[in-house]
Enzyme design. Structure first.
Site, PDB file in Angstrom:
ATOM      1  N   TYR A 167       0.800  -1.235   0.000  1.00 36.79           N
ATOM      2  CA  TYR A 167       0.000   0.000   0.000  1.00 36.79           C
ATOM      3  C   TYR A 167       0.834   1.287   0.000  1.00 36.79           C
ATOM      4  CZ  TYR A 167      -3.716  -3.308   1.013  1.00 36.79           C
ATOM      5  OH  TYR A 167      -4.600  -4.361   0.941  1.00 36.79           O
ATOM      6  N   HIS A 215      -8.705   1.894  -5.748  1.00 33.74           N
ATOM      7  CA  HIS A 215      -7.894   1.029  -4.893  1.00 33.74           C
ATOM      8  C   HIS A 215      -6.427   1.335  -5.131  1.00 33.74           C
ATOM      9  CE1 HIS A 215     -11.324  -1.371  -3.713  1.00 33.74           C
ATOM     10  NE2 HIS A 215     -11.725  -1.300  -4.973  1.00 33.74           N
TER      11      HIS A 215
END
Ligand code: DQA
Length: 148
Positions: A23, A100
């Site tokens: 991430y 995302h």
């Protein structure tokens, strides 16, 4: 200026600390700062919210109708499970763009299914924090094309 809500779902408060190899190392606070700045550049007034709670995310979506023209939404893990969030996105009369950080299609199969995508204007995945930047650009273009 056109107001846009950027809504972050569960565990995104841990951005920068949580699985940084997937991430990234940017914190949520720094990400939000960048998004607000980029929004200003392209004529969007960005506000941001994050919640780990399904019902609270739904309330943020409902409330957005009273002040925003669109929503950029990363529903986190609820993407793959939440019919209630999908219903909330369908219920509000606002364009919602699903984003995302990671490329969910290159990950476990359980992440390939989105409950939310069919009721969204579109979806952007896999560009790290820049997925949100691309989402803002897409929202700006979408709102401009609505006027044409
Ligand atoms: C995520 C992808 C989801 O599958 C995961 O549950 C997240 C983050 C992303 O931004 O890549 O929490 O939404």
């Amino acid at each position: 200026m056109k107001k846009i809500l950027i809504l972050h779902g569960p565990n995104l408060n841990l951005l920068g600390l949580r699985e940084p190899e997937i991430y990234g190392s940017l914190s949520l606070e720094k990400l939000d700062e960048r998004l607000i700045k980029f929004g200003e550049k392209i004529g969007l007034q960005v506000s941001t919210q994050q919640s780990n709670l399904e019902g609270e995310l739904i309330n943020f979506l409902h409330d957005a109708v009273s002040y925003a023209l669109g929503v950029i939404f990363n529903p986190g893990g609820y993407t793959h499970t939440s019919i209630a969030i999908r219903d909330a996105v369908a219920a509000i009369d606002l364009p919602v763009i699903e984003v995302h950080l990671s490329n969910v299609y290159a990950r476990g199969e359980f992440r390939h299914k989105s409950m939310i995508a069919p009721v969204c204007a579109g979806k952007i995945v896999g560009f790290g924090w820049r997925s949100y930047i691309l989402g803002l650009q897409a929202m700006s273009d979408l709102l401009a094309s609505k006027k044409e």
